[in-house]
Design an enzyme around this catalytic site. Structure first.
Site, PDB file in Angstrom:
ATOM      1  N   TYR A 105       0.885  -1.207   0.034  1.00  0.00           N
ATOM      2  CA  TYR A 105       0.183  -0.066   0.149  1.00  0.00           C
ATOM      3  C   TYR A 105       0.683   0.978   0.032  1.00  0.00           C
ATOM      4  O   TYR A 105       1.813   1.341   0.642  1.00  0.00           O
ATOM      5  CB  TYR A 105      -0.836   0.112   1.284  1.00  0.00           C
ATOM      6  CG  TYR A 105      -2.074  -0.809   1.213  1.00  0.00           C
ATOM      7  CD1 TYR A 105      -3.241  -0.339   0.669  1.00  0.00           C
ATOM      8  CD2 TYR A 105      -2.096  -1.888   1.800  1.00  0.00           C
ATOM      9  CE1 TYR A 105      -4.279  -1.513   0.564  1.00  0.00           C
ATOM     10  CE2 TYR A 105      -3.072  -3.098   1.552  1.00  0.00           C
ATOM     11  CZ  TYR A 105      -4.289  -2.548   1.167  1.00  0.00           C
ATOM     12  OH  TYR A 105      -5.283  -3.465   1.121  1.00  0.00           O
ATOM     13  N   TYR A 144      -0.609  -9.897   0.763  1.00  0.00           N
ATOM     14  CA  TYR A 144       0.355  -9.018   1.603  1.00  0.00           C
ATOM     15  C   TYR A 144       0.419  -9.725   3.038  1.00  0.00           C
ATOM     16  O   TYR A 144      -0.782 -10.354   3.304  1.00  0.00           O
ATOM     17  CB  TYR A 144       0.233  -7.667   1.713  1.00  0.00           C
ATOM     18  CG  TYR A 144      -1.142  -7.067   1.970  1.00  0.00           C
ATOM     19  CD1 TYR A 144      -1.472  -7.033   3.620  1.00  0.00           C
ATOM     20  CD2 TYR A 144      -2.081  -6.627   1.117  1.00  0.00           C
ATOM     21  CE1 TYR A 144      -2.436  -6.576   3.862  1.00  0.00           C
ATOM     22  CE2 TYR A 144      -3.356  -6.247   1.644  1.00  0.00           C
ATOM     23  CZ  TYR A 144      -3.380  -6.033   3.021  1.00  0.00           C
ATOM     24  OH  TYR A 144      -4.866  -5.646   3.620  1.00  0.00           O
ATOM     25  N   ARG A 154      -2.857 -11.806   3.664  1.00  0.00           N
ATOM     26  CA  ARG A 154      -4.325 -11.378   3.100  1.00  0.00           C
ATOM     27  C   ARG A 154      -4.443 -11.957   1.586  1.00  0.00           C
ATOM     28  O   ARG A 154      -3.203 -11.743   0.930  1.00  0.00           O
ATOM     29  CB  ARG A 154      -4.699  -9.941   3.166  1.00  0.00           C
ATOM     30  CG  ARG A 154      -4.572  -9.272   4.509  1.00  0.00           C
ATOM     31  CD  ARG A 154      -5.815  -9.617   5.513  1.00  0.00           C
ATOM     32  NE  ARG A 154      -7.158  -9.823   4.586  1.00  0.00           N
ATOM     33  CZ  ARG A 154      -8.037  -9.283   4.103  1.00  0.00           C
ATOM     34  NH1 ARG A 154      -8.014  -8.061   4.192  1.00  0.00           N
ATOM     35  NH2 ARG A 154      -9.094  -9.722   3.894  1.00  0.00           N
ATOM     36  N   HIS A 157      -7.167  -8.471  -2.608  1.00  0.00           N
ATOM     37  CA  HIS A 157      -8.506  -7.860  -2.514  1.00  0.00           C
ATOM     38  C   HIS A 157      -8.333  -6.462  -2.876  1.00  0.00           C
ATOM     39  O   HIS A 157      -7.471  -5.752  -2.951  1.00  0.00           O
ATOM     40  CB  HIS A 157      -9.140  -8.037  -1.038  1.00  0.00           C
ATOM     41  CG  HIS A 157      -8.022  -7.335  -0.053  1.00  0.00           C
ATOM     42  ND1 HIS A 157      -6.844  -8.028   0.490  1.00  0.00           N
ATOM     43  CD2 HIS A 157      -8.031  -6.013   0.430  1.00  0.00           C
ATOM     44  CE1 HIS A 157      -6.213  -7.178   1.329  1.00  0.00           C
ATOM     45  NE2 HIS A 157      -7.115  -6.039   1.309  1.00  0.00           N
ATOM     46  N   HIS A 159     -10.640  -2.857  -1.751  1.00  0.00           N
ATOM     47  CA  HIS A 159     -11.669  -2.493  -0.727  1.00  0.00           C
ATOM     48  C   HIS A 159     -12.521  -1.553  -1.603  1.00  0.00           C
ATOM     49  O   HIS A 159     -12.275  -0.689  -2.315  1.00  0.00           O
ATOM     50  CB  HIS A 159     -10.941  -1.745   0.157  1.00  0.00           C
ATOM     51  CG  HIS A 159      -9.857  -2.066   1.121  1.00  0.00           C
ATOM     52  ND1 HIS A 159     -10.155  -2.794   2.283  1.00  0.00           N
ATOM     53  CD2 HIS A 159      -8.603  -2.582   0.897  1.00  0.00           C
ATOM     54  CE1 HIS A 159      -9.150  -3.238   2.845  1.00  0.00           C
ATOM     55  NE2 HIS A 159      -8.166  -3.164   2.180  1.00  0.00           N
TER      56      HIS A 159
HETATM   57 FE   LIG Z   1      -6.284  -4.580   2.642  1.00  0.00          FE
END
Ligand SMILES: [Fe+2]
Lengths: 238, 234
Positions: A105, A144, A154, A157, A159
């Site tokens: 991110y 990640y 995770r 995905h 969001h």
């Molecule tokens: Fe996330």
């Protein structure tokens, strides 16, 4: 007199607020039962038709926000926003944010050892059309690691955040990809009971895929529906 | 001799249960907003419903060249009494929640919602007030809005609601949106408000903001524990 038609309660697929495998829920989820309140104008209204004034212009292509194209698999994510009575939700805002192709991110609190992509922010915004359709162009995010437990990862995905027509229809959720083995061992996805968890899994679609350009995924988003059908163009007072 | 399949260019993968399976049609389940929403959701000015300050955003959490959200724009001030509304988000151990997001939705000073679902054309809209706000909590778990004090809005039957702001709370560790309200301690009609009446008497105080010496309205949002905020099932 202002009796209003409310929205339906959560259905069988609703996510609980406490799911101990997702450890952060243990100290952050309410322990008291949620209080059922009468529906009023405050819960059945919401901003509409002012998205540009409120949030700025649409950002439906996440691959053209910087000087060069981002790295990663280019994808199209498209679908409809409907209510649970299967009516389209037109002219409503869909906001998305995601990691880059390496699973990183653009955020100072994300410090794991995967590269930043200077050409990818990962934030987008679209407004649904008259049929409730939306369409984003982006890149497929990477998986990640996170600190929930040893070797926790995770699944890839995106969001999503939707307001829908009313305070009652507010939804924040995540979209997963159909070929991802991490979904079934992810505490956040697993908070949703089966089979409803599969509502969060997008569909690969060859008709949405653009030849020589991008893979296509379909994802419909279903918001709460009215408890009864409202009369069109009428005051609901009775 | 090989013959190409007639559907080769349009053939989809084998069906599996997913988002589009008609047997699963129903409400899309909620998932957490996670800890990394700051570059995607709270724009500069999202928490200032009155002026054009940059309240609401956290541009300190990502590089400036990745700020792609809206920027606040100058506009005439809305009608009504300007108020600052703030508080902390606290977890079950009393710790500040530094990665929460708080949203508000409220009526204008006349008690009218800027929404097609508010049918009362006889109550004027304010062209300078939408009534929707959003903010990230800061490094100390504090959220803050600059808005106007809302007017009273009708409730069920012949009731009139006390002035209130509808509130949504999101955060890492919150799998669902938490819905609540904030009222004003001197609000006209607090004692007859139909939603406050649905809250057990001993918990009503968790929805009522107090005025601090500086004039701001303050109400902490407590996610869990003895002082847990009254959250609503919608
Ligand atoms: Fe996330």
């Amino acid at each position: 007199m202002q009796d209003v038609i409310g929205y339906r309660p959560e259905d069988a697929g609703a996510t609980p607020s406490l799911f101990a495998d997702y450890r952060s829920t243990v100290r952050r989820s309410p322990q008291r039962e949620l209080i059922r309140i009468p529906y009023t104008l405050s819960e059945v209204t919401g901003p509409a038709g002012c998205w540009e004034r409120l949030m700025g212009t649409a950002l439906a292509d996440l691959t053209t926000q910087h000087r060069d194209a981002p790295l990663g698999q280019r994808i199209i994510v498209s679908g409809r926003v409907l209510d649970e009575n299967a009516r389209p939700v037109p002219n409503t805002v869909v906001e998305i944010w995601q990691a880059n192709a390496a699973g990183r991110y653009i955020h100072i609190r994300d410090q794991w050892d995967a590269p930043i992509d200077p050409n990818f922010t990962g934030a987008g915004r679209a407004i649904t059309d008259a049929e409730g359709r939306y369409r984003f162009v982006t890149i497929r995010p990477g998986a990640y690691p996170w600190g929930n437990h040893r070797n926790a990862w995770r699944p890839a995905h995106i969001h999503l955040s939707l307001l829908g027509p009313a305070f009652a229809t507010r939804l924040v959720t995540q979209l997963y990809f159909p070929d991802d083995p991490l979904i079934e061992i992810d505490p956040i996805a697993n908070a949703v009971p089966m089979p409803y968890r599969n509502r969060l899994v997008a569909r690969f679609d060859i008709a949405t895929t653009v030849p020589n350009w991008a893979l296509g995924y379909l994802f419909d988003i279903i918001l709460k529906g009215r408890a009864q059908t409202p009369f069109e163009d009428h005051d609901h007072a009775h | 001799m090989h013959t190409e399949s007639p559907d080769l260019e349009t053939r989809n993968v084998a069906p599996r249960q997913d988002n589009l399976d008609p047997a699963l049609f129903g409400q899309t389940p909620s998932q957490t907003v996670g800890p990394y929403f700051h570059y995607g959701l709270p724009w500069k000015g999202a928490a200032d419903l009155v002026g054009a300050s940059e309240m609401g955003a956290r541009p300190d959490l990502f590089p400036a060249e990745h700020y792609v959200l809206a920027v606040a724009r100058e506009h005439p001030a809305p009608l009504g009494e300007v108020v600052e509304l703030r508080g902390r988000v606290l977890d079950g151990e009393g710790q500040a929640v530094v990665d929460a997001m708080v949203e508000i939705w409220q009526a204008n000073a006349n008690g009218r919602y800027a929404s097609p679902s508010d049918p009362r054309d006889e109550v004027p809209l304010d062209p300078n007030f939408i009534g929707f706000g959003r903010t990230a909590t800061d490094a100390t778990g504090v959220w803050r809005f600059r808005t106007i004090r809302p007017g009273r809005v009708p409730g069920p039957g012949n009731s009139l609601q006390a002035p209130h702001v509808a509130v949504s709370v999101f955060g890492r560790g919150l799998l669902t949106r938490l819905a609540t309200r904030i009222y004003f301690e001197d609000g006209e009609g607090n004692d007859t408000d139909p939603v406050l009446a649905a809250v057990p008497a001993e918990r009503r105080a968790t929805l009522i903001a107090h005025r601090d010496p500086g004039g701001a309205w303050v109400r902490d949002i407590v996610l869990q524990g003895a002082d847990e905020t009254a959250f609503f099932a919608l």
